[in-house]
Design an enzyme around this catalytic site. Structure first.
Site, PDB file in Angstrom:
ATOM      1  N   LYS A  80       3.042  -0.611  -4.916  1.00  0.00           N
ATOM      2  CA  LYS A  80       1.881   0.025  -5.540  1.00  0.00           C
ATOM      3  C   LYS A  80       0.695  -0.927  -5.656  1.00  0.00           C
ATOM      4  O   LYS A  80      -0.456  -0.519  -5.645  1.00  0.00           O
ATOM      5  CB  LYS A  80       2.255   0.512  -6.937  1.00  0.00           C
ATOM      6  CG  LYS A  80       2.959   1.834  -6.907  1.00  0.00           C
ATOM      7  CD  LYS A  80       2.698   2.600  -8.186  1.00  0.00           C
ATOM      8  CE  LYS A  80       3.353   3.947  -8.135  1.00  0.00           C
ATOM      9  NZ  LYS A  80       4.080   4.271  -9.345  1.00  0.00           N
ATOM     10  N   ARG A  81       1.020  -2.185  -5.802  1.00  0.00           N
ATOM     11  CA  ARG A  81       0.000  -3.218  -5.921  1.00  0.00           C
ATOM     12  C   ARG A  81      -0.989  -3.173  -4.740  1.00  0.00           C
ATOM     13  O   ARG A  81      -2.144  -3.559  -4.853  1.00  0.00           O
ATOM     14  CB  ARG A  81       0.729  -4.560  -5.931  1.00  0.00           C
ATOM     15  CG  ARG A  81       0.015  -5.721  -6.493  1.00  0.00           C
ATOM     16  CD  ARG A  81       1.042  -6.778  -6.927  1.00  0.00           C
ATOM     17  NE  ARG A  81       2.070  -7.004  -5.905  1.00  0.00           N
ATOM     18  CZ  ARG A  81       1.908  -7.778  -4.855  1.00  0.00           C
ATOM     19  NH1 ARG A  81       0.768  -8.364  -4.639  1.00  0.00           N
ATOM     20  NH2 ARG A  81       2.905  -7.952  -3.996  1.00  0.00           N
TER      21      ARG A  81
END
Ligand code: GLU
Length: 471
Positions: free
Chosen positions: A240-241
């Protein structure tokens, strides 16, 4: 023989881009060979599988166009079949009941670790004939061959082999009676007549175990192809980063499925240095031999570039279909006003995403509430009111409200006033759209509509004449 591939996600979360790419490769392989593509939901892990995850996977597959010919099949609906095969293996002596309790298994494990051995089941119950009472809990283990090697030719990675001595006797039915993942996969792929198992490289270690089960069952062993991982552009595992990783998030962020699919096919597969592929070309050209063995790095910039390419080149009607979601998301009633196809034609050149396009098109359907402060500060000057009055007079004389006639009408104002075009065009843009950026004023005013345009210009003249300033 008909080629049959499958995509077999575990519904423990949304469909991420790695899964979508694996599904795409399976889909393309099946279509290339005029075969069938099967969708199977591997929901045996009841604790972690959820209905919202199943829904999200199905929604993502439909949105990207990765439609299936058969399924979705659910593993939880097939427990009777798995148990029937396990019973047959037991009868044939190819599987056995294991009564080892947790304490014993822990002890064996500790000893192995202390001796620097790989922890594995020691096969105690395989040969043990001690008596057990019917109420004693047991699991069922598969009798993995003890000698020899398991070899297979991976269609992406080449020859791979494992020593059977490395593999222990896999639990195929837990003490609670539920069959385990590696076993179910084999029975499913066998029953569903899968000829090519295309999946993530994280499953390579499962493959030799599965091959041994196929052989014990006398079932044909499918071909295998293990696809490499996708990394973020910093080399770390994609997470997700790195921005969106869920397929539906890309829809929400304004990507065309055509762009995402094209981007994903190129991420680990190529045909010369071609970047843009129609679906038809992908189907014709796709070959597992050309899929990369090494990990691929995800680049959001490249995906954006592709998205813009598709926004500009697909038929505007098609892009408009995708724009609907964005408009609805913004709560815009797009049935009152220009058609979304017209919006796409006007905006395609200047938007990288449909989200941007929707956000920059609100003024076609609703009145703006304020002038974009920076643009207003820069372009509203003493003579702006006059420029708007003169423009309005010219525009009111336009009988056929079309972009070219509109452009034609107001372009003489700048000459008449002896000022640069921007000194007329920009206050006009602010008056009609509230913003400093929009498509050309002719088409913008055409789409906003004659009466609305006049109303907004009049309102802006009044605002400027009153000497009011916004903040
Ligand atoms: N259910 C597995 C997963 O989601 C895939 C298993 C397979 O493709 O064989 O990782």
């Amino acid at each position: 023989m008909e080629v049959r591939t499958r995509f077999a996600p575990s519904p423990t979360g949304y469909l991420h881009v790695g899964g979508a790419r694996t599904a795409l490769y399976s889909w393309l392989y099946a279509h290339h060979h005029h075969g069938k593509f099967v969708l199977r939901i591997e929901d045996t892990d009841r604790e972690r599988s959820t209905q919202p995850a199943i829904d999200a996977i199905i929604e993502s597959m439909k949105w990207t166009g990765l439609t299936w010919d058969e399924g979705p099949f659910y593993q939880t609906k097939r427990f009777d079949r798995y148990n029937q095969v396990i019973d047959e293996l037991l009868e044939k002596g190819l599987a056995y009941k294991c009564y080892c309790n947790k304490e014993r298994l822990d002890k064996v494990r500790e000893e192995q670790l202390a001796n620097n051995e790989k922890p594995r089941y020691d096969g105690h119950c395989r040969e043990d004939h001690s008596e057990h009472t019917p109420d004693e809990p047991y699991c069922i283990r598969f009798k993995n061959p003890r000698e020899g090697k398991v070899k297979f030719h991976d269609l992406i990675r080449g020859d791979i082999e494992f020593d059977n001595a490395e593999l222990d006797d896999l639990v195929i039915r837990r003490t609670d009676g539920t069959p385990t993942y590696n076993f179910c996969v084999v029975i499913d792929d066998w029953d569903m007549k899968i000829t090519h198992v295309i999946r993530g490289e994280d499953h390579i270690n499962n493959t030799p175990r599965q091959i041994n089960i196929y052989k014990a069952l006398g079932a044909p062993v499918p071909e295998f192809a293990h696809v490499s991982m996708i990394l973020g552009d910093d080399g770390a595992k994609l997470s997700k980063r790195h921005g969106a990783v869920s397929v539906m998030q890309y829809r929400d962020d304004g990507f065309m499925p055509e762009a995402l699919i094209n981007y994903l096919v190129r991420l680990g597969w190529g045909h010369g240095d071609q970047e843009i592929f129609s679906l038809e070309e992908m189907i014709n050209l796709f070959a597992l031999e050309n899929v990369s063995k090494s990990a691929s790095a995800f680049s959001s910039d490249k995906l954006k570039w592709m998205n813009q390419h598709y926004i500009k080149t697909l038929p505007p009607e098609r892009v408009a279909e995708e724009l609907v979601w964005q408009m609805e998301h913004l709560g815009i009633n797009y049935s009152q006003g220009p058609s979304l196809t017209e919006i796409v034609k006007a905006q395609a050149e200047r938007c990288k995403t449909l989200k941007e396009m929707a956000e920059n098109s609100v003024y076609f359907y609703q009145d703006y509430t304020e002038y974009e402060p920076k643009a207003a500060k820069k372009w509203f000057k003493e003579n702006s009111a006059e420029a708007l009055e003169r423009s309005l007079a010219k525009l009111e004389a336009v009988s056929d409200w079309k972009a070219e006639n509109i452009e034609e009408a107001f372009k003489t104002v700048a000459t008449d006033m002896n000022v640069g075009l921007g000194k007329v065009g920009m206050p006009l843009r602010l008056a009609v759209t509230g913003r400093g950026v929009s498509p050309e004023m002719g088409i913008t005013m055409e789409l906003v509509g004659r009466e609305k345009t006049f109303e907004r210009i009049r309102r802006t003249i009044a605002y400027l004449r009153s000497g009011a300033t916004q903040n």
